[in-house]
Design a protein around this motif. Structure first.
Motif, short mmCIF file in Angstrom:
data_model
loop_
_atom_site.label_atom_id
_atom_site.label_comp_id
_atom_site.label_asym_id
_atom_site.label_seq_id
_atom_site.Cartn_x
_atom_site.Cartn_y
_atom_site.Cartn_z
N ALA A 8 7.34 -5.23 -11.83
CA ALA A 8 7.83 -3.86 -11.72
C ALA A 8 6.69 -2.90 -11.37
N VAL A 9 5.58 -3.06 -12.05
CA VAL A 9 4.43 -2.20 -11.77
C VAL A 9 3.93 -2.42 -10.35
N GLY A 10 3.95 -3.66 -9.92
CA GLY A 10 3.52 -3.98 -8.56
C GLY A 10 4.38 -3.28 -7.52
N TRP A 11 5.67 -3.28 -7.75
CA TRP A 11 6.59 -2.59 -6.83
C TRP A 11 6.27 -1.10 -6.79
N TYR A 12 6.04 -0.53 -7.95
CA TYR A 12 5.73 0.89 -8.04
C TYR A 12 4.43 1.19 -7.28
N ALA A 13 3.43 0.35 -7.50
CA ALA A 13 2.13 0.58 -6.83
C ALA A 13 2.27 0.47 -5.32
N ALA A 14 3.05 -0.49 -4.86
CA ALA A 14 3.20 -0.70 -3.41
C ALA A 14 3.82 0.52 -2.75
N ASN A 15 4.65 1.24 -3.49
CA ASN A 15 5.36 2.38 -2.91
C ASN A 15 4.71 3.73 -3.19
N HIS A 16 3.70 3.74 -4.02
CA HIS A 16 3.13 5.03 -4.41
C HIS A 16 1.61 5.11 -4.26
N LEU A 17 1.02 4.07 -3.79
CA LEU A 17 -0.43 4.09 -3.68
C LEU A 17 -0.83 4.13 -2.20
N SER A 18 -1.67 5.09 -1.82
CA SER A 18 -2.13 5.18 -0.43
C SER A 18 -3.64 5.29 -0.41
N VAL A 19 -4.19 5.31 0.83
CA VAL A 19 -5.64 5.39 0.99
C VAL A 19 -5.97 6.56 1.93
N ASN A 20 -6.89 7.38 1.53
CA ASN A 20 -7.36 8.48 2.37
C ASN A 20 -8.80 8.17 2.78
N THR A 21 -9.02 7.98 4.10
CA THR A 21 -10.36 7.59 4.55
C THR A 21 -11.24 8.79 4.90
N ASP A 22 -10.77 9.98 4.63
CA ASP A 22 -11.57 11.16 4.97
C ASP A 22 -12.69 11.31 3.94
N THR A 23 -13.90 11.02 4.36
CA THR A 23 -15.02 11.04 3.42
C THR A 23 -15.32 12.46 2.95
N SER A 24 -14.98 13.46 3.74
CA SER A 24 -15.30 14.84 3.33
C SER A 24 -14.49 15.25 2.11
N GLU A 25 -13.39 14.56 1.84
CA GLU A 25 -12.58 14.92 0.68
C GLU A 25 -12.98 14.16 -0.56
#
Lengths: 875, 261
Positions: free
Chosen positions: A33-50
């Motif tokens: 269940a947690v895995g499903w949640y993570a797959a749908n709610h976790l993203s990556v921001n590659t902007d180093t300035s942030e």
């Protein structure tokens, strides 16, 4: 305190073992269940300035600049290099035209060389001397141009050249211009004979742009190759996507591929700019990850098998790691939601630290079962022996990571939260899932443990004193190198140098006017911008200043005079028209004219160019098919030449109000603020030059922003943050250890090898010129985590040893060894990655783990023996 | 100004230019019919105003050349007087104010002191007209044909050609501009598509960059000295002896006084 912890741990593991299959299934279900949640709610921001605190001064200035001029961040830049100027121009025209029709993909396209304004007035931007030289060269070719304006045939060209050659010989003028044409003709002729595509480069031959990219017109350090053009395009961004610019980039690359094919590969177009760089970086990081992951899994499994000699325990360990990773990802999704380039490496940390608990527990269970104990007794005994250590190590290490959160480096702060929680989750999983698994299905009887590793430890024990002395000596030397350690905050250092976007980015440095690393200022208006420019010109580190005023050329009246009088020579050519029935168009006329030209060349003063052309013409005359091909290639770009030349001759005086809107918008914001760019006088890809440039700019203009300032300032902030975080972590760890161990000597024993390993790692990074960066910065907290865990385990295990017994005879050193080596096995292969950041992580990780092992398994036990007063080798 | 003059003579177009000038003077009788033909050959122009401008420019060029021929062949005048008259014709026909600023560049002219400017303005007309006058020897008598006109911006270009024994005809374009309603002037002379004034400018600006304005003024003033016109006899006897293209060496010979010939 420790006894209470032991008791609690024993109880917990016993209950978990009794939970058996039910508990295992429950854990698996929750994980799913947690895995499903993570797959749908976790993203990556590659902007180093942030990744840095937005309230930092340079971040505030950067944001103001971006808000006023969003194109700085959003633009893609297409860097076009043609084998000849003509082909580069034609390619640029075609691509710019296509992009202009893609309203869905791009909201603004600015191609200076394809712009009607710059085509008409471009000559005014040359220095007066350069313009005069160019017009003189054009003047020398004017007669030829006029002749060809009425007859675009090789016969007309050959006849005109024969005439001009004769005149040039008499007057000793124009010979150089003619030689350029002869060279170019010879190249086209030779290509035609070989069946290759090679159009005549009219712009290069007549305008003196060089542009014969087949020969010598490569970029020098000071100027780009002549056949280089740029297109700036502002994409429409889709913020519902992980990569908002992806649809635009996809369309752009499709157009480029089609045009590249049409130009037979003689033009290369590279897409760069922030959106393209980040898209390719994400792709590079994620590509091959499947194979890399599989390889790592195999290596880890093999190492675990050596550790346990049991397939069951290997699978159990890997399962606990998987559950740990998924649950931690779920935690990250619930707390931060968006990972950055640093915190995305929590997986690395958890493989290194998460296996630690499982390895220590299971290795000790195996040790007891090998001695003949039942599973229940072995588990209880293992809990007794290592439970306190595990329970102490978990919060100690977690707190060490939590200590990163107060820093201004949001990248590491986020990692601290996730990794700290991850360590606690790993401990909980090891203490719960593993006993439950063993309760559900007892592992098979253990095999006899190998003696190899024990033999190795005995050898190390004998050499521990000299090795320790060497290590400490090396540590003292490494300490002197610490001030030279640095953080490279340039995101370009992480990227694959062979990727198209990085190659395109590097090409921008060929021209000082397009260097991406510059400082930028916001000025209230034109007067303010002029004052800034005047002040900047007194600073030697600043090579040039660019604002909208830069695009109003100086000495326009003189330049227009030069252009006007040169244009007079082409007045008749401008209105000449080809005749419908051209007698020069026949092959017979062509052959005859070629013969006349050859006679003239043979009779006149020789030159290399003439000799080359003579040979080529001789071959052509005997090959009708090649001669026809030559004809076609000869005037392929003639219309482009005349269109451009004649447009240039219509230049007129310009003021700032005449500049194209697409240009003005890049330098004047909607609120009237002016952008002033300060370009460095040296190549700031050299860090020392970058530092000097930024220091000089900031001394005069504290509000400066821009790529150069960002790279330098970010590096300083991050280095400071890392020192702060490490210091806080060490203090926090010391306090906890002291609170729980109540013996200062034990605290020192745990901390000393960590400190030594860290110093050795940093010193080595200085010697190898391997600076810390966004990717490999996690090595230090990883080193801290493994070092703390390993030190606690060894110190507390020794506490349980009877007098005279040696901790090296237990499973604990093996567990430490395999815990460290599984980390190396998981990520050491990263050093082979094409992504430089990932590769540096693999390199530094391997170095750090090696030093940690030496300090933990050699220096620490030697110190423990010294404390006991034992000599090495005695039981 | 030896290097300066030598550079000038080395210009491939100068021999052709002088040949064209002389030829136009000698062949002036044939000009009206040819010019009429040239007016009809004005390419692409159906606009009446343009046609009128073209015709006016053609007539102006023809008149200028006729007056120059007449000045050089005045029987009752001394050599010096003929030269003065010839220079007067050229000075009246050339847009000297534009040309003086162009050849030295506007920036250099603007940066001159009042004294320098005064000296330059005084010497330049004589200098430039003398440059053309000194090239006349041995080149008169070639038949000249007006072959077309073209309008570009405010100027009308009148093309004249004269035939050579070998090679394609030599084209000389006269760039004319209306300085007032009733006055045209020559802005440039373009030989085989190359602007003479641009060449002159390259010489002047490089000289000034190397030696300064004062040195330029000294050279110009030095070269504005009484020169010797070629005699009528030498003009007549050399008419047939003129090679197809005058060589730089031949152009240098023009400088020698008639007594040395």
């Amino acid at each position: 305190m420790l006894r209470a912890i032991e008791y609690a741990f024993i109880k917990w593991t016993s209950i978990a073992r009794m939970g058996g299959a039910f508990l295992v299934l429950l854990i698996v279900a929750v994980t799913g269940a947690v895995g499903w949640y993570a797959a749908n709610h976790l993203s990556v921001n590659t902007d180093t300035s942030e990744m840095l605190d937005p309230s930092l001064d340079f971040q505030v200035q950067a944001r103001k600049l971006r808000d006023a001029f969003p194109s700085i961040k959003e633009d893609v830049v297409v860097v076009i290099d043609g084998a000849t100027v003509d082909e580069a121009e034609a390619f640029t025209d075609a691509l710019a035209e296509r992009l202009s029709t893609r309203d869905d993909a791009f909201r603004e396209v600015f191609a200076p060389s394809a712009s009607a304004f710059f085509r008409r007035n471009g000559l005014l931007f040359l220095p007066l001397d350069d313009l005069s030289d160019r017009m003189e060269r054009l003047s020398q070719a004017s007669s030829l141009i006029e002749t060809l304006a009425t007859s675009q045939t090789s016969a007309a060209l050959f006849d005109a050249l024969a005439d001009n050659d004769s005149l040039a010989e008499q007057a000793d003028l124009g010979a150089e211009a003619l030689d350029r044409i002869y060279d170019e003709l010879a190249i086209v002729a030779e290509a035609s004979i070989s069946g290759e595509t090679r159009p005549f480069a009219w712009l290069g031959a007549f305008a003196g742009d060089g542009g014969n990219g087949d020969d010598e017109s490569e970029a020098t350090g000071d100027s780009p190759p002549p056949g280089r053009r740029l297109i700036y395009a502002t994409p429409n961004l889709d913020f519902t996507r992980l990569q908002p610019a992806k649809p635009a980039l996809t369309a752009l690359k499709a157009d480029i591929a089609e045009l590249t094919d049409r130009f037979d590969g003689r033009v290369e177009a590279l897409v760069t700019g922030d959106p393209a760089l980040r898209a390719e970086e994400l792709s590079a990081v994620s590509s091959g990850i499947g194979a890399s992951f599989a390889l790592s899994l195999i290596l880890v499994a093999v190492l675990l098998y050596f550790a346990f000699r049991s397939t069951y325990l290997v699978v159990a360990t890997l399962l606990s790691l998987l559950v740990t990773l998924v649950l931690t990802a779920g935690f990250a999704a619930a707390t931060v939601g968006e990972l950055n380039l640093v915190s995305v490496a929590f997986t690395v940390l958890l493989v290194g630290l998460g296996l630690d608990f499982a390895i220590h527990l299971l290795a000790h269970v195996q040790e007891r079962r090998t001695g003949g104990q039942s599973l229940k007794s072995a588990l209880r005994g293992a809990a007794h022996d290592v439970g306190a250590g595990l329970t102490l190590a978990a919060p100690t290490t977690a707190l060490g990571f939590f200590a990163f959160t107060p820093t201004r480096f949001d990248g590491i702060a986020q990692l601290g939260i996730i990794a700290g929680a991850g360590v606690l989750i790993a401990f909980a999983v090891a203490a719960t899932l593993l006993p439950a698994l063993m309760g559900a299905a007892a592992p098979p009887a253990p095999r006899r443990q190998g003696r190899i590793i024990q033999g190795v430890f005995r050898l190390l024990e004998r050499g521990s004193i000299p090795i320790s002395i060497i290590a400490i000596g090396a540590g003292i030397y490494a300490a002197t190198l610490l001030p030279q350690a640095r953080f490279d905050a340039d995101p370009m250092s992480l990227r694959d140098p062979a990727s198209p976007s990085v190659r395109g980015f590097e090409k921008l440095f060929d021209d000082a006017a397009t260097t991406p690393y510059r400082a930028s200022l916001l000025a209230a208006g034109e007067n303010d911008a002029s004052a800034i420019a005047a002040r900047a010109e007194t600073i030697p580190e600043i090579g040039s200043v660019r604002s909208l005023a830069s695009f109003v050329p100086a000495n326009q009246l003189d330049k227009l005079d030069v252009i006007d009088f040169t244009a007079g020579g082409l007045a008749f050519a401008l209105q000449a028209k080809s005749s419908e029935e051209d007698p020069n168009a026949s092959p017979a006329a062509r052959d005859a004219a070629a013969a006349r030209l050859m006679d003239q060349l043979e009779d006149s003063a020789p030159s290399d160019a003439k000799g080359r052309l003579l040979s080529a013409l001789d071959a052509l005359r005997g090959d009708r098919e090649s001669f026809d091909r030559f004809d076609a290639q000869l005037f392929a770009y003639w219309p482009q030449l005349t269109e451009r030349l004649f447009a240039q001759l219509e230049a007129s005086e310009i003021t700032a109000t005449d500049l194209p809107q697409s240009l003005t918008e890049r330098y004047v914001a909607s609120d009237g603020q002016w952008r002033v760019d300060l370009l460095p006088s040296k190549d700031v890809r050299d860090h020392a030059a970058l530092e000097r440039f930024v220091d000089a700019v900031e001394s005069a203009f504290p509000d400066a922003a821009g790529g150069a300032v960002q790279a330098e300032a970010a590096g300083e902030v991050i280095a400071k943050a890392m020192i702060e975080a490490t210091g806080i972590a060490l203090i926090a760890v010391t306090l906890i250890l002291w609170t729980l161990m109540r013996r200062f000597d034990n605290v020192l024993l745990v901390l000393f090898p960590i400190a030594l390993a860290a110093i050795l790692t940093i010193g080595t990074s200085v010697l190898l010129d391997l600076p810390f960066n966004y990717a490999n910065v996690i090595v230090l907290p990883l080193l801290l985590g493994i070092g703390v865990d390993s030190g606690i385990h060894l110190v507390l295990r020794e506490r349980h040893m009877s007098h005279g017994a040696d901790v090296f005879q237990t499973s604990t050193p093996s567990a430490v060894f395999f815990s460290a080596t599984t980390t190396v096995a998981s990520f050491g292969s990263l050093m082979l990655s094409a992504h430089r950041g990932t590769a540096s992580m693999g390199q530094l990780l391997s170095i750090a783990i090696a030093f940690t092992l030496v300090c933990t398994l050699i220096v620490l036990p030697a110190a423990m023996r010294l404390r006991r007063g034992r000599k090495p080798g005695r039981a | 100004m030896t290097r300066f003059s030598n550079h000038l003579r080395k210009v491939v177009l100068v021999p052709a230019l002088t040949a064209a000038l002389a030829a136009s003077l000698a062949g002036i009788a044939a000009a009206p019919a040819a010019a009429q033909g040239a007016a009809n050959q004005t390419d692409g122009s159906t606009d009446a105003a343009e046609s009128a401008s073209a015709a006016r420019a053609t007539a102006f060029v023809q008149e200028l050349l006729a007056n120059a021929e007449a000045a050089l062949t005045e029987e009752d005048a001394t050599d010096a007087a003929r030269l003065d008259a010839f220079q007067t014709v050229l000075r009246d026909g050339l847009a000297l104010d534009l040309l003086s600023r162009f050849v030295v560049s506007r920036k250099v002219y603007a940066d001159m002191t009042d004294d320098q400017r005064s000296r330059y303005d005084k010497a330049f007309p004589d200098y430039i007209s003398r440059q053309y006058a000194e090239q006349f020897d041995g080149i008169l008598g070639r038949p000249l044909e007006v072959t077309g006109t073209v309008s570009r911006n405010a100027d009308v270009y009148v093309r004249t050609e004269f035939k050579r024994e070998e090679g394609s005809p030599l084209k000389v374009d006269w760039r004319t501009r209306a300085r007032s309603e009733d006055r045209l002037e020559i802005v440039d002379i373009i030989v085989n598509s190359a602007s003479i004034m641009s060449v002159k400018r390259a010489e002047f600006t490089s000289f000034v960059a190397a030696n300064g304005v004062d040195a330029l003024l000294v050279e110009i003033e030095k070269s504005v000295r009484p020169a010797t016109l070629p005699s009528e006899e030498s003009i007549a006897t050399d008419k047939e002896a003129l090679p197809p293209e005058a060589s730089p060496e031949a152009a240098e010979d023009v400088q020698a006084p008639p007594a040395d010939r």
